[in-house]
Design a protein around this motif. Sequence first.
Motif, short mmCIF file in Angstrom:
data_model
loop_
_atom_site.label_atom_id
_atom_site.label_comp_id
_atom_site.label_asym_id
_atom_site.label_seq_id
_atom_site.Cartn_x
_atom_site.Cartn_y
_atom_site.Cartn_z
N GLY A 215 -15.07 9.85 -18.29
CA GLY A 215 -14.41 8.69 -17.72
C GLY A 215 -12.91 8.88 -17.52
N ASP A 216 -12.48 10.15 -17.29
CA ASP A 216 -11.04 10.37 -17.16
C ASP A 216 -10.65 10.99 -15.83
OD1 ASP A 216 -12.18 12.82 -17.65
OD2 ASP A 216 -11.23 13.12 -19.60
N VAL A 217 -11.56 10.98 -14.85
CA VAL A 217 -11.26 11.65 -13.59
C VAL A 217 -12.07 11.03 -12.45
CG1 VAL A 217 -13.01 13.45 -13.98
CG2 VAL A 217 -11.12 13.96 -12.53
N VAL A 218 -11.49 10.99 -11.25
CA VAL A 218 -12.25 10.65 -10.05
C VAL A 218 -12.33 11.93 -9.22
CG1 VAL A 218 -12.27 9.32 -7.89
CG2 VAL A 218 -11.59 8.22 -10.03
N ALA A 219 -13.56 12.37 -8.91
CA ALA A 219 -13.72 13.66 -8.23
C ALA A 219 -15.07 13.72 -7.55
CB ALA A 219 -13.62 14.80 -9.26
N GLY A 220 -15.19 14.60 -6.55
CA GLY A 220 -16.46 14.76 -5.86
C GLY A 220 -16.72 16.21 -5.53
N ILE A 221 -17.97 16.52 -5.24
CA ILE A 221 -18.30 17.91 -4.86
C ILE A 221 -19.53 17.92 -3.97
CG2 ILE A 221 -19.72 18.46 -6.91
CD1 ILE A 221 -17.69 21.08 -6.84
N ALA A 222 -19.54 18.84 -3.02
CA ALA A 222 -20.73 19.05 -2.18
C ALA A 222 -21.16 20.49 -2.38
CB ALA A 222 -20.40 18.80 -0.71
N VAL A 223 -22.47 20.71 -2.53
CA VAL A 223 -23.01 22.07 -2.69
C VAL A 223 -24.00 22.30 -1.55
CG1 VAL A 223 -24.04 23.71 -4.30
CG2 VAL A 223 -22.89 21.68 -5.21
N ALA A 224 -23.90 23.47 -0.92
CA ALA A 224 -24.73 23.73 0.26
C ALA A 224 -25.64 24.93 0.07
CB ALA A 224 -23.82 23.95 1.47
N SER A 225 -26.76 24.90 0.80
CA SER A 225 -27.70 26.03 0.73
C SER A 225 -27.27 27.14 1.67
CB SER A 225 -29.11 25.55 1.12
OG SER A 225 -29.06 25.07 2.46
N CYS A 226 -26.22 26.89 2.48
CA CYS A 226 -25.77 27.88 3.47
C CYS A 226 -24.27 28.10 3.29
CB CYS A 226 -26.09 27.37 4.87
SG CYS A 226 -25.31 28.31 6.18
N ALA A 227 -23.87 29.36 3.07
CA ALA A 227 -22.45 29.66 2.81
C ALA A 227 -21.58 29.39 4.04
CB ALA A 227 -22.31 31.10 2.36
N ASP A 228 -22.11 29.68 5.23
CA ASP A 228 -21.31 29.46 6.45
C ASP A 228 -21.02 27.98 6.63
OD1 ASP A 228 -21.24 32.07 6.99
OD2 ASP A 228 -22.80 32.05 8.56
N TYR A 229 -22.03 27.14 6.34
CA TYR A 229 -21.81 25.69 6.46
C TYR A 229 -20.75 25.25 5.45
CZ TYR A 229 -22.08 20.76 5.66
OH TYR A 229 -21.70 19.46 5.47
N ALA A 230 -20.82 25.77 4.20
CA ALA A 230 -19.86 25.37 3.17
C ALA A 230 -18.44 25.74 3.61
CB ALA A 230 -20.20 26.02 1.83
N ALA A 231 -18.28 26.91 4.23
CA ALA A 231 -16.94 27.34 4.69
C ALA A 231 -16.44 26.39 5.79
CB ALA A 231 -17.00 28.77 5.20
N ARG A 232 -17.35 25.99 6.69
CA ARG A 232 -16.98 25.06 7.76
C ARG A 232 -16.59 23.71 7.16
NH1 ARG A 232 -19.23 21.69 11.70
NH2 ARG A 232 -21.32 21.59 10.81
N LEU A 233 -17.36 23.26 6.16
CA LEU A 233 -17.07 21.97 5.51
C LEU A 233 -15.70 22.03 4.83
CD1 LEU A 233 -18.13 19.15 4.58
CD2 LEU A 233 -19.06 20.31 2.55
N LYS A 234 -15.41 23.17 4.20
CA LYS A 234 -14.15 23.30 3.46
C LYS A 234 -12.94 23.35 4.41
CE LYS A 234 -12.12 26.24 -0.15
NZ LYS A 234 -12.11 25.42 -1.35
N PHE A 235 -13.01 24.25 5.40
CA PHE A 235 -11.81 24.48 6.20
C PHE A 235 -11.69 23.55 7.40
CE2 PHE A 235 -12.48 28.46 3.84
CZ PHE A 235 -11.30 28.43 3.11
N ASP A 236 -12.81 23.09 7.98
CA ASP A 236 -12.71 22.21 9.15
C ASP A 236 -12.73 20.74 8.78
OD1 ASP A 236 -12.84 24.57 10.45
OD2 ASP A 236 -14.77 24.26 11.44
#
Length: 393
Positions: A215-236
């Motif tokens: 209860g000391d942080v607000v944070a989120g994360i997305a995990v993907a089955s495809c590395a190329d999609y994760a890179a697009r999500l991160k940088f774009d």
Amino acid sequence: MADKKPYFDTLAIHGAQRKKKPDNALNEPIYMTSTFTFDSLDDAEAAFSFASDDYVYTRGNNPTLRLLEQRMALLEQGKDAVAFSSGMAAISSVLLSLLKPGDELIAHRVLYGSTHNVITKLLPAYGIKTRLVDMGDIGNLEQALGKNTKVVYFETPSNPGLEIIDIEAVSALAGAAGAKTVVDNTFATPYFQQPLTLGADVVVHSATKYLSGHGDVVAGIAVASCADYAARLKFDYMCELGGVMSPFNAWLVLRGLKTLGLRMRQHQQNAMEAARWLAAHPQVERVFYPGLESSPGHRLAGRQMSGFGAMVSFDLGPDQAKARAVVEKLALARLAVSLGDCETLVEHPFAMTHRGYGAEEIAAMGLSPGLIRLSVGLEDWRDIIGDLEQALR
Ligand SMILES: Cc1ncc(COP(=O)(O)O)c(C=O)c1O
């Protein structure tokens, strides 16, 4: 640890760590730096063109965030992950990255309040058609899927009714129709459920909850089955929309992850005790907990989860006043919208997290204004039940 893949609890502590840390510290340092420096313009250009792995600016990448992303990818059995400033930043960025005007999204009819708002109000304003169906019956999804459906979205267990949606069946149907499946895994955590191994494409989390756990942080994360999609999500998307997680918060989530398995085992044991006790109480009309054999989702949960989690809802009937009185009488359980903390938290969805839904919509979901949601904490379960007992009395 060298030849065999480590078990979950070991990965949660050691996964993706560097062999040698600066100054031989046990823990990774927190890289509280907005920018990174270069020795030359050649070095800067190599970093900008991704020819080197050098860090540039924390909104794009940072070693503390990277460790969290890689550890979460291991825990969810994904290919890569992206850290966000909140669960909602993760959810909205993932949806924007997979949809464009003219596309359609299908979501389960019961969703966390802010997700419901993004899907039913915000996305339609950008020309994205959205439809809510009851995915508890897979036939409803089959009927709703069309050639423009690009995303199928749901939480399982759902909030606050603890319904269980069949991840494998939904992912297979969505995939065959050319749509991506996105699952909110906040309630189960990767300790109890790994949707990517069942065919989902992206998992989203409010890391504010069990992953950090204190209860000391607000944070989120997305995990993907495809590395190329994760890179697009991160940088774009993450980098350009700007919902970056603070390195300090990433470090807090990493600290929480070390005890995730340990906490989830105890959370679940306490929840099972509380759910059984509530189910036997004469004032309680219905208990929603997939761990109870009488729960409609029990068998499916047993198939796709390795445990049932620690969210328990119970219904005191149509009289909202009764639920309000009990919620206010609870003393150990604190009244709060969040969940997944060491402390037992209680909330009244009708007045709090799900207040955007009308009485008719609540009824259509099989819920009632007398519903109370408990996030069963890590106190001794006898004290948790003692608190419920005095409040119901
Ligand atoms: C199931 C679920 N998903 C997403 C969110 C949003 O997460 P955050 O508050 O970290 O933005 C919440 C918050 O309560 C939640 O309960």
